[in-house]
Write an enzyme that holds these catalytic residues in place. Structure first.
Site, PDB file in Angstrom:
ATOM      1  CB  SER A 135       4.437  -3.047   4.239  1.00 17.50           C
ATOM      2  OG  SER A 135       3.587  -1.943   4.399  1.00 17.50           O
ATOM      3  CE  LYS A 161       0.703  -3.659   4.068  1.00 19.73           C
ATOM      4  NZ  LYS A 161       0.226  -4.138   5.392  1.00 19.73           N
ATOM      5  CG  LEU A 162       1.607   0.022  -3.583  1.00 20.83           C
ATOM      6  CD1 LEU A 162       1.102   0.748  -4.829  1.00 20.83           C
ATOM      7  CD2 LEU A 162       3.111   0.127  -3.458  1.00 20.83           C
ATOM      8  CE  LYS A 163       1.391   0.276   5.905  1.00 22.29           C
ATOM      9  NZ  LYS A 163       0.423  -0.269   6.897  1.00 22.29           N
ATOM     10  CG  ASP A 189      -2.653  -1.214   5.230  1.00 27.54           C
ATOM     11  OD1 ASP A 189      -3.805  -0.938   5.598  1.00 27.54           O
ATOM     12  OD2 ASP A 189      -1.730  -1.500   6.013  1.00 27.54           O
ATOM     13  CG  ASN A 191      -2.558   1.601   8.102  1.00 30.39           C
ATOM     14  OD1 ASN A 191      -1.625   1.733   7.311  1.00 30.39           O
ATOM     15  ND2 ASN A 191      -2.649   0.551   8.902  1.00 30.39           N
ATOM     16  CD  GLU A 214      -3.768  -4.494   5.766  1.00 31.71           C
ATOM     17  OE1 GLU A 214      -3.431  -4.679   6.956  1.00 31.71           O
ATOM     18  OE2 GLU A 214      -2.954  -4.524   4.808  1.00 31.71           O
ATOM     19  CG  ASP A 239      -4.607  -4.480  10.254  1.00 31.60           C
ATOM     20  OD1 ASP A 239      -4.594  -4.958  11.397  1.00 31.60           O
ATOM     21  OD2 ASP A 239      -3.644  -3.840   9.802  1.00 31.60           O
ATOM     22  CE  LYS A 263      -0.740  -5.479  10.955  1.00 33.47           C
ATOM     23  NZ  LYS A 263      -0.926  -4.014  10.912  1.00 33.47           N
ATOM     24  N   GLY A 291       2.431  -7.476   9.782  1.00 33.11           N
ATOM     25  CA  GLY A 291       3.656  -7.167  10.509  1.00 33.11           C
ATOM     26  C   GLY A 291       3.553  -5.847  11.238  1.00 33.11           C
TER      27      GLY A 291
END
Length: 368
Positions: A135, A161-163, A189, A191, A214, A239, A263, A291
């Site tokens: 990540s 994985k790119l935030k 992702d 969030n 995500e 998620d 998770k 994670g």
């Protein structure tokens, strides 16, 4: 087994580099470890809550309070209990899944150590090593991002994985694709950083052939995710919205996700995580292991979980060196983009006394 006491140990683990997401920047991981002592063996649990309720409603002080006042006393009052019964004993207490997961993990570790069985065997693992993704946090510039991604690819990570967040999404993804090519497994992702009003903007990610996007919307907006999935071609992965096998089943039925990130801390423990895996396998929905910047203790359990048959996508089970210069267990080291699944009793790893002492900030013993 009969519970005889639980130690709540606070630790602060400095990160090798700041890790920025849409909900904040971390320079150190502050978390709580549980040493669960029974009449047969000791076990270790790891609470993945953060200092502040930003990723979820849970946070370290609340988890400690719930364990101290409710969860540990309830488990002690139940008498001899095995790990499979922990969730039932703690069910009357609403929420606090991360605290419950840590306690169940410690009980399960102690139980398996006493019986000479491994986490992987208990959960149903079918692989002896698992592919690893990494990540990558939000960066100050695209050149910095490209340098970071290049470094992780050189280390052998098999998926990036790119935030992302508004203002840091399409162009960073474009830059990574143009620089490293279409063969790199790439996902993003959010969030929960977007709303359904951003659907057309998020559709601009479709040409980059991402594995998934995500959790683009708020965790409670399951219907919004279902609507978004009809507008964009990129598969939607949930998620934060998935907190149990029941919510996973509902989200799949509603068409809110094509992929699920599991998770264990978020869903209340590794046994519930296995149930979510089973629900997804039955529905033909791929899963992968997320994670939470775990220490080697939580990483060992995550790697065991990721070895189950339904985990067909690389997870965020990065090597220890991704986040920490020194782990509190023997470090997990990437081998050809994979981590080996521990085979020893319980978690298969134990804290190294000196390393654990160096990062411990406080300790509290809860007798029963």
């Amino acid at each position: 087994m009969k519970l005889t006491g639980v130690e709540l140990r606070r630790v602060t683990m400095p990160l090798v580099a700041p890790f920025r997401t849409s909900f904040g920047t971390q320079t150190a991981r502050e978390l709580m470890l549980l040493r669960v002592v029974t009449d047969e063996a000791e076990g270790w649990g790891e609470c993945v809550a953060m200092p502040d309720p930003l990723y979820s409603s849970e946070y370290n002080e609340a988890a400690a309070d719930a364990l101290r006042r409710f969860l540990v006393p309830a488990l002690a009052a139940a008498g001899p209990v095995d790990a499979a019964a922990v969730a039932h004993v703690l069910e009357p207490f609403k929420g606090h899944r991360m605290a419950k997961a840590a306690l169940e993990m410690g009980i399960l570790d102690a139980e398996l150590r006493s019986e000479g069985r491994s986490f992987a065997r208990e959960l149903g693992a079918v692989h002896d090593r698992v592919p690893c993704g990494v990540s990558v946090g939000i960066m100050d510039s695209i050149p910095a991002l490209l340098d970071a991604v290049g470094g992780y690819l050189d280390e052998g990570y098999v998926r990036i994985k790119l935030k992302i967040e508004p203002g840091w999404d399409v162009e960073p993804v474009r830059a990574v694709r143009e620089t490293y090519g279409d063969d790199v497994l790439l996902q993003v992702d959010a969030n929960t950083a977007y709303t359904l009003a951003d659907a057309r903007h998020l559709a601009k990610l479709d040409p980059f052939d991402l594995l998934l996007i995500e959790q683009p919307l708020e965790e409670e907006d399951v219907l919004g995710h279902a609507d978004l999935a009809k507008v964009i071609r990129t598969p939607v992965c949930l998620d934060e919205s998935i907190v149990s096998a029941q919510t996973a089943s509902a989200a799949i039925r509603l068409g809110a996700c094509a992929i699920v990130n599991i998770k264990p801390g978020r869903v209340g423990g590794y046994l519930e995580a296995r149930r979510i895996h089973d629900v997804c396998v039955a529905a033909g929905v791929p899963v992968w292991c997320g994670g939470m910047l775990e220490t080697g203790l939580g990483r060992a359990a995550n790697v065991a979980l990721a070895a189950l048959p339904g985990f067909t996508l690389p997870g965020d089970t990065s090597g220890s060196g991704r986040y920490y210069r020194t782990d509190i267990t023997e470090p997990f080291v990437l081998e050809d983009g994979h981590l080996r699944v521990p085979t020893g009793p319980g978690l298969g790893v134990v804290p190294l006394e000196d390393e654990l002492a160096a990062v411990t900030t406080s300790s509290e013993w809860l007798p029963v």
